[in-house]
Motif scaffolding. Structure first.
Motif, PDB file in Angstrom:
ATOM      1  N   UNK A 114      -2.105 -15.272  -0.303  1.00 17.30           N
ATOM      2  CA  UNK A 114      -1.051 -14.320  -0.693  1.00 17.30           C
ATOM      3  C   UNK A 114      -1.588 -13.015  -1.283  1.00 17.30           C
ATOM      4  N   UNK A 115      -2.912 -12.917  -1.441  1.00 21.46           N
ATOM      5  CA  UNK A 115      -3.459 -11.707  -2.076  1.00 21.46           C
ATOM      6  C   UNK A 115      -4.270 -10.897  -1.069  1.00 21.46           C
ATOM      7  N   UNK A 116      -4.302  -9.602  -1.271  1.00 22.79           N
ATOM      8  CA  UNK A 116      -5.221  -8.782  -0.480  1.00 22.79           C
ATOM      9  C   UNK A 116      -5.819  -7.692  -1.367  1.00 22.79           C
ATOM     10  N   UNK A 117      -7.045  -7.265  -1.015  1.00 20.29           N
ATOM     11  CA  UNK A 117      -7.700  -6.241  -1.831  1.00 20.29           C
ATOM     12  C   UNK A 117      -7.161  -4.852  -1.484  1.00 20.29           C
ATOM     13  N   UNK A 118      -6.973  -4.042  -2.507  1.00 14.13           N
ATOM     14  CA  UNK A 118      -6.389  -2.708  -2.305  1.00 14.13           C
ATOM     15  C   UNK A 118      -7.272  -1.674  -2.979  1.00 14.13           C
ATOM     16  N   UNK A 119      -7.624  -0.637  -2.223  1.00 13.36           N
ATOM     17  CA  UNK A 119      -8.508   0.380  -2.806  1.00 13.36           C
ATOM     18  C   UNK A 119      -7.765   1.683  -3.080  1.00 13.36           C
ATOM     19  N   UNK A 120      -6.450   1.677  -2.921  1.00 16.11           N
ATOM     20  CA  UNK A 120      -5.695   2.927  -3.102  1.00 16.11           C
ATOM     21  C   UNK A 120      -5.667   3.363  -4.564  1.00 16.11           C
ATOM     22  N   UNK A 121      -5.825   4.648  -4.778  1.00 15.52           N
ATOM     23  CA  UNK A 121      -5.608   5.203  -6.112  1.00 15.52           C
ATOM     24  C   UNK A 121      -4.124   5.548  -6.229  1.00 15.52           C
ATOM     25  N   UNK A 122      -3.697   5.860  -7.438  1.00 12.29           N
ATOM     26  CA  UNK A 122      -2.290   6.259  -7.625  1.00 12.29           C
ATOM     27  C   UNK A 122      -1.942   7.444  -6.735  1.00 12.29           C
ATOM     28  N   UNK A 123      -2.883   8.405  -6.638  1.00 11.78           N
ATOM     29  CA  UNK A 123      -2.621   9.595  -5.818  1.00 11.78           C
ATOM     30  C   UNK A 123      -2.492   9.206  -4.341  1.00 11.78           C
ATOM     31  N   UNK A 124      -3.359   8.289  -3.876  1.00 10.19           N
ATOM     32  CA  UNK A 124      -3.254   7.817  -2.475  1.00 10.19           C
ATOM     33  C   UNK A 124      -1.862   7.254  -2.224  1.00 10.19           C
ATOM     34  N   UNK A 125      -1.382   6.468  -3.184  1.00 11.31           N
ATOM     35  CA  UNK A 125      -0.098   5.781  -2.991  1.00 11.31           C
ATOM     36  C   UNK A 125       1.037   6.796  -2.949  1.00 11.31           C
ATOM     37  N   UNK A 126       0.970   7.753  -3.875  1.00 13.05           N
ATOM     38  CA  UNK A 126       2.030   8.776  -3.894  1.00 13.05           C
ATOM     39  C   UNK A 126       2.041   9.547  -2.581  1.00 13.05           C
ATOM     40  N   UNK A 127       0.851   9.886  -2.118  1.00 10.80           N
ATOM     41  CA  UNK A 127       0.742  10.660  -0.877  1.00 10.80           C
ATOM     42  C   UNK A 127       1.273   9.848   0.304  1.00 10.80           C
ATOM     43  N   UNK A 128       0.829   8.596   0.404  1.00 13.55           N
ATOM     44  CA  UNK A 128       1.253   7.771   1.546  1.00 13.55           C
ATOM     45  C   UNK A 128       2.747   7.495   1.476  1.00 13.55           C
ATOM     46  N   UNK A 129       3.242   7.279   0.251  1.00 19.81           N
ATOM     47  CA  UNK A 129       4.655   6.914   0.114  1.00 19.81           C
ATOM     48  C   UNK A 129       5.566   8.097   0.403  1.00 19.81           C
ATOM     49  N   UNK A 130       5.042   9.327   0.243  1.00 17.21           N
ATOM     50  CA  UNK A 130       5.920  10.475   0.480  1.00 17.21           C
ATOM     51  C   UNK A 130       5.549  11.199   1.769  1.00 17.21           C
ATOM     52  N   UNK A 131       4.793  10.531   2.643  1.00 16.31           N
ATOM     53  CA  UNK A 131       4.497  11.125   3.960  1.00 16.31           C
ATOM     54  C   UNK A 131       5.835  11.403   4.654  1.00 16.31           C
ATOM     55  N   UNK A 132       5.908  12.492   5.453  1.00 21.32           N
ATOM     56  CA  UNK A 132       7.206  12.924   6.001  1.00 21.32           C
ATOM     57  C   UNK A 132       7.982  11.809   6.692  1.00 21.32           C
ATOM     58  N   UNK A 133       7.291  10.960   7.455  1.00 20.98           N
ATOM     59  CA  UNK A 133       8.044   9.944   8.199  1.00 20.98           C
ATOM     60  C   UNK A 133       8.600   8.855   7.288  1.00 20.98           C
ATOM     61  N   UNK A 134       8.133   8.806   6.053  1.00 18.62           N
ATOM     62  CA  UNK A 134       8.588   7.743   5.157  1.00 18.62           C
ATOM     63  C   UNK A 134       9.809   8.148   4.338  1.00 18.62           C
ATOM     64  N   UNK A 135      10.147   9.436   4.312  1.00 17.91           N
ATOM     65  CA  UNK A 135      11.248   9.872   3.463  1.00 17.91           C
ATOM     66  C   UNK A 135      10.800   9.912   2.011  1.00 17.91           C
ATOM     67  N   UNK A 136      11.751   9.926   1.084  1.00 12.97           N
ATOM     68  CA  UNK A 136      11.402  10.005  -0.341  1.00 12.97           C
ATOM     69  C   UNK A 136      10.731   8.704  -0.770  1.00 12.97           C
ATOM     70  N   UNK A 137       9.711   8.776  -1.637  1.00 10.34           N
ATOM     71  CA  UNK A 137       9.069   7.542  -2.074  1.00 10.34           C
ATOM     72  C   UNK A 137      10.062   6.635  -2.803  1.00 10.34           C
TER      73      UNK A 137
END
Ligand code: GLU
Length: 284
Positions: free
Chosen positions: A94-117
């Motif tokens: 049930x676990x996976x390793x994640x290397x994203x920083x907070x900034x990575x997450x904000x950027x990926x979550x607000x990518x245009x195709x994703x809409x508002x985070x």
């Protein structure tokens, strides 16, 4: 089992009126039920916790008239238990390793195709960037996340819980857990220690807590805790989320709100019953 509750402060600042209310309410409820009141020091965030703040917690609580059982559970001394729980979740896949920083997450979550985070109880909902990374690929600087879709699939019925406080219990559904909560961090990348959600669940079970009494700011975390209890085969306590103590502008008190620190009221000559009155509790 006898009514057993706890107060679980983090020694990252001075206790203020909000903490006093939470501790006094839990203590009063335990006394009324002829039950047990325990104290737990949530000090896994070693960068922010200090021995001085911890010493002051004991001092302030004793001054308020509280008594608690000893030894006190200090989370920094209990990390083996959290690691064992992480191992169990890992063995279930049930676990996976994640290397994203907070900034990575904000950027990926607000990518245009994703809409508002989207925001969940832990901030922006994790967009799943690392979800397909394999366990073998993890590095020392990775966090560990729970694959929420897999976690909910593992349980034939999602667990539910009872709430006796200000917040009606949230119904646990797969959609809520995957879309509102998301893949939460269970081991932090900075400190390499178990995240709050995991340590609190392990310790509530280890301490035999039957009633969790805490502020309503934590009500949104409760579904996560109830899910983790089910995955780890641990009992689910009854939850009681209480109102928050607010300042004159209606803002909830924060750790840095030293103007309402118990120590300050004490130094100005307040009595424990004055504090009880300030937070709306009857005299002891
Ligand atoms: N340690 C948490 C805090 O200080 C409280 C945890 C809990 O009551 O579950 O906010």
């Amino acid at each position: 089992m006898a009514f057993t509750t706890r107060f679980a402060p983090s020694p990252t600042g001075q206790l203020h009126l909000g903490h006093a209310y939470s501790a006094l309410l839990a203590h009063d409820m335990a006394r009324a039920a002829q039950g047990r009141f325990l104290l737990r020091i949530e000090d896994t965030d070693t960068a922010r916790c200090t021995p001085a703040f911890e010493a002051q917690i004991y001092d302030d609580l004793a001054w308020l008239g509280l008594t608690w059982e000893t030894p006190v559970l200090r989370q920094s001394e209990n990390t083996a238990a959290y690691d064992a729980a992480l191992d169990r979740l890992d063995e279930m896949g049930l676990l996976y390793p994640c290397r994203c920083t907070r900034a990575d997450i904000r950027r990926a979550a607000s990518a245009p195709q994703e809409g508002a985070p989207m925001h969940g109880p832990g901030g922006v909902i994790y967009p799943g960037t690392c979800r397909n990374r394999r366990w073998e690929d993890r590095t020392d600087t990775d966090a560990m996340r729970l694959n929420m879709a897999r976690a909910t699939d593992r349980l034939s019925d999602l667990p539910q819980y009872s709430e006796t406080g200000t917040h009606p219990a949230l119904r646990l559904t797969r959609a809520h857990l995957t879309d509102v909560v998301g893949d939460i961090v269970l081991a932090r990348r900075d400190t390499k220690t178990a995240a709050y959600h995991l340590s609190v669940v392990v310790d509530d079970a280890a301490q035999g807590i039957t009633h969790v009494i805490r502020g309503e700011d934590l009500a949104t975390a409760t579904p996560i805790h109830v899910l983790l209890q089910a995955l780890l085969g641990l009992p689910t306590p009854i939850y009681h989320h209480h109102r928050l103590i607010r300042d004159e502008h209606g803002k909830r008190l924060a750790k840095r709100d030293d103007a309402r620190a118990i120590a300050l009221y004490r130094s100005e000559g307040a009595t424990p019953d004055d504090i009880r009155e300030m937070v709306g509790l009857p005299p002891a």
